[in-house]
Write a protein that holds these residues in place. Structure first.
Motif, PDB file in Angstrom:
ATOM      1  N   GLN A  31       0.775  -1.248   0.038  1.00 57.79           N
ATOM      2  CA  GLN A  31       0.004   0.055   0.080  1.00 57.79           C
ATOM      3  C   GLN A  31       0.920   1.385  -0.104  1.00 57.79           C
ATOM      4  O   GLN A  31       0.616   2.209  -0.684  1.00 57.79           O
ATOM      5  N   GLN A  32       2.034   1.275   0.733  1.00 61.74           N
ATOM      6  CA  GLN A  32       2.653   2.424   0.795  1.00 61.74           C
ATOM      7  C   GLN A  32       3.423   2.522  -0.618  1.00 61.74           C
ATOM      8  O   GLN A  32       3.837   3.733  -0.989  1.00 61.74           O
ATOM      9  N   ASP A  33       3.808   1.465  -1.243  1.00 60.39           N
ATOM     10  CA  ASP A  33       4.491   1.407  -2.450  1.00 60.39           C
ATOM     11  C   ASP A  33       3.432   2.304  -3.510  1.00 60.39           C
ATOM     12  O   ASP A  33       3.660   2.893  -4.549  1.00 60.39           O
ATOM     13  N   PHE A  34       2.175   2.208  -3.391  1.00 55.13           N
ATOM     14  CA  PHE A  34       1.126   2.918  -4.289  1.00 55.13           C
ATOM     15  C   PHE A  34       0.932   4.133  -3.818  1.00 55.13           C
ATOM     16  O   PHE A  34       0.375   4.930  -4.413  1.00 55.13           O
ATOM     17  N   ASP A  35       1.185   4.490  -2.435  1.00 56.57           N
ATOM     18  CA  ASP A  35       1.011   6.049  -2.314  1.00 56.57           C
ATOM     19  C   ASP A  35       2.190   6.720  -2.725  1.00 56.57           C
ATOM     20  O   ASP A  35       3.454   6.701  -2.545  1.00 56.57           O
ATOM     21  N   PRO A  36       1.780   7.768  -3.554  1.00 54.58           N
ATOM     22  CA  PRO A  36       2.740   8.613  -4.366  1.00 54.58           C
ATOM     23  C   PRO A  36       3.578   9.683  -3.314  1.00 54.58           C
ATOM     24  O   PRO A  36       4.649   9.462  -3.579  1.00 54.58           O
ATOM     25  N   VAL A  37       3.073  10.044  -2.410  1.00 56.87           N
ATOM     26  CA  VAL A  37       3.944  10.909  -1.281  1.00 56.87           C
ATOM     27  C   VAL A  37       5.001   9.964  -0.799  1.00 56.87           C
ATOM     28  O   VAL A  37       6.213  10.293  -0.748  1.00 56.87           O
ATOM     29  N   HIS A  38       4.720   8.666  -0.274  1.00 60.53           N
ATOM     30  CA  HIS A  38       5.603   7.534   0.287  1.00 60.53           C
ATOM     31  C   HIS A  38       6.600   7.402  -0.709  1.00 60.53           C
ATOM     32  O   HIS A  38       7.951   7.248  -0.459  1.00 60.53           O
ATOM     33  N   ARG A  39       6.229   7.029  -1.920  1.00 59.23           N
ATOM     34  CA  ARG A  39       7.083   6.639  -3.046  1.00 59.23           C
ATOM     35  C   ARG A  39       8.233   7.936  -3.257  1.00 59.23           C
ATOM     36  O   ARG A  39       9.292   7.703  -3.642  1.00 59.23           O
ATOM     37  N   GLN A  79      10.383   9.473 -12.614  1.00 61.41           N
ATOM     38  CA  GLN A  79       9.628   8.691 -11.506  1.00 61.41           C
ATOM     39  C   GLN A  79       9.065   9.703 -10.637  1.00 61.41           C
ATOM     40  O   GLN A  79       7.788   9.692 -10.208  1.00 61.41           O
ATOM     41  N   LEU A  80       9.739  10.751 -10.116  1.00 62.25           N
ATOM     42  CA  LEU A  80       9.705  11.827  -9.120  1.00 62.25           C
ATOM     43  C   LEU A  80       8.349  12.637  -9.654  1.00 62.25           C
ATOM     44  O   LEU A  80       7.451  12.988  -8.989  1.00 62.25           O
ATOM     45  N   GLU A  81       8.444  12.852 -10.894  1.00 64.61           N
ATOM     46  CA  GLU A  81       7.627  13.807 -11.673  1.00 64.61           C
ATOM     47  C   GLU A  81       6.160  12.996 -11.630  1.00 64.61           C
ATOM     48  O   GLU A  81       5.246  13.581 -11.474  1.00 64.61           O
ATOM     49  N   LEU A  86       4.637  13.091  -8.149  1.00 64.87           N
ATOM     50  CA  LEU A  86       3.906  14.419  -7.859  1.00 64.87           C
ATOM     51  C   LEU A  86       2.906  14.572  -8.607  1.00 64.87           C
ATOM     52  O   LEU A  86       1.977  15.134  -8.003  1.00 64.87           O
ATOM     53  N   ARG A  87       2.808  14.359 -10.010  1.00 67.42           N
ATOM     54  CA  ARG A  87       1.542  14.550 -10.635  1.00 67.42           C
ATOM     55  C   ARG A  87       0.399  13.538 -10.173  1.00 67.42           C
ATOM     56  O   ARG A  87      -0.515  14.222  -9.913  1.00 67.42           O
ATOM     57  N   LEU A 114      -5.070  14.570  -4.931  1.00 71.26           N
ATOM     58  CA  LEU A 114      -5.591  15.887  -4.092  1.00 71.26           C
ATOM     59  C   LEU A 114      -6.735  16.344  -4.526  1.00 71.26           C
ATOM     60  O   LEU A 114      -7.730  16.954  -4.022  1.00 71.26           O
ATOM     61  N   SER A 115      -6.471  16.551  -6.025  1.00 71.12           N
ATOM     62  CA  SER A 115      -7.815  17.255  -6.720  1.00 71.12           C
ATOM     63  C   SER A 115      -8.923  16.529  -6.743  1.00 71.12           C
ATOM     64  O   SER A 115     -10.068  17.195  -6.431  1.00 71.12           O
TER      65      SER A 115
END
Length: 179
Positions: free
Chosen positions: A35-43, A99-101, A104-105, A111-112
């Motif tokens: 689940q954390q791997d799918f979380d973009p902020v954690h990744r 990957q970081l981009e 963030l997207r 969030l949107s």
């Protein structure tokens, strides 16, 4: 016969329950990490140290290559010695940046969607069966039904507009006779 204990019966269960709970804990930890791997902020947080290391490696290789090329230009060394490839380390750095981009997207999209969801359905319908546990900011079921009916109406309007538009587009594509 029913009163006789069979091997692996109730007496064998306590010994088996402990490994089962350990196995369940490992599965839960594995699910949590997935689940954390799918979380973009954690990744994103996990990729930042890798990006820092990649940048350090890139600068080190660039420095070594520049020093090596300077030595060759000054005639101190020959070009027979091998140096690390700058382009591969640069590609690794760019891959991590990509990957970081994406993280963030994805986080921005999440969030949107969360903001849109809160805007279009700001209050929850109470799910508690006891009246004393009803949340203060929840809406009644009648209010919820009204909101859902308005959303269905809006969706039907959008659907009809899209159908009408597609019919107009399909009508323009057909050849018309001269009158």
């Amino acid at each position: 016969m029913a009163s006789q204990q069979q091997p692996g019966g109730p007496m064998a269960q306590p010994g088996l329950q402990q490994p089962t709970t350990l196995q369940q804990q490992q599965q839960q930890q594995q699910q949590l990490s997935q689940q954390q791997d799918f979380d973009p902020v954690h990744r994103f947080k996990m990729l930042i140290p890798q990006l820092k290391e990649s940048l350090q490696n890139l600068m080190k290789i660039a420095s070594l290559n520049l020093s090596h090329n300077t030595s060759i230009d000054n005639g101190i060394k020959s070009s027979d010695t091998s140096v690390q490839r700058f382009d591969k380390s640069l590609e690794e750095f760019y891959a991590l940046c990509d990957q970081l981009e994406l993280c963030l997207r994805l986080a921005y999209e999440c969030l949107s969607q969360s903001i849109d969801s809160a805007k279009h359905s700001p209050n929850l319908v109470p799910t508690a069966t006891k009246p004393d546990t009803v949340q203060t900011e929840s809406m009644s079921y009648a209010q919820y039904l009204g909101m859902i009916k308005s959303q269905i109406s809006c969706a039907k309007d959008i659907h009809n507009a899209l159908l009408e538009c597609s019919k107009k587009i399909a009508g323009k594509g057909q050849p018309q006779g001269i009158m």
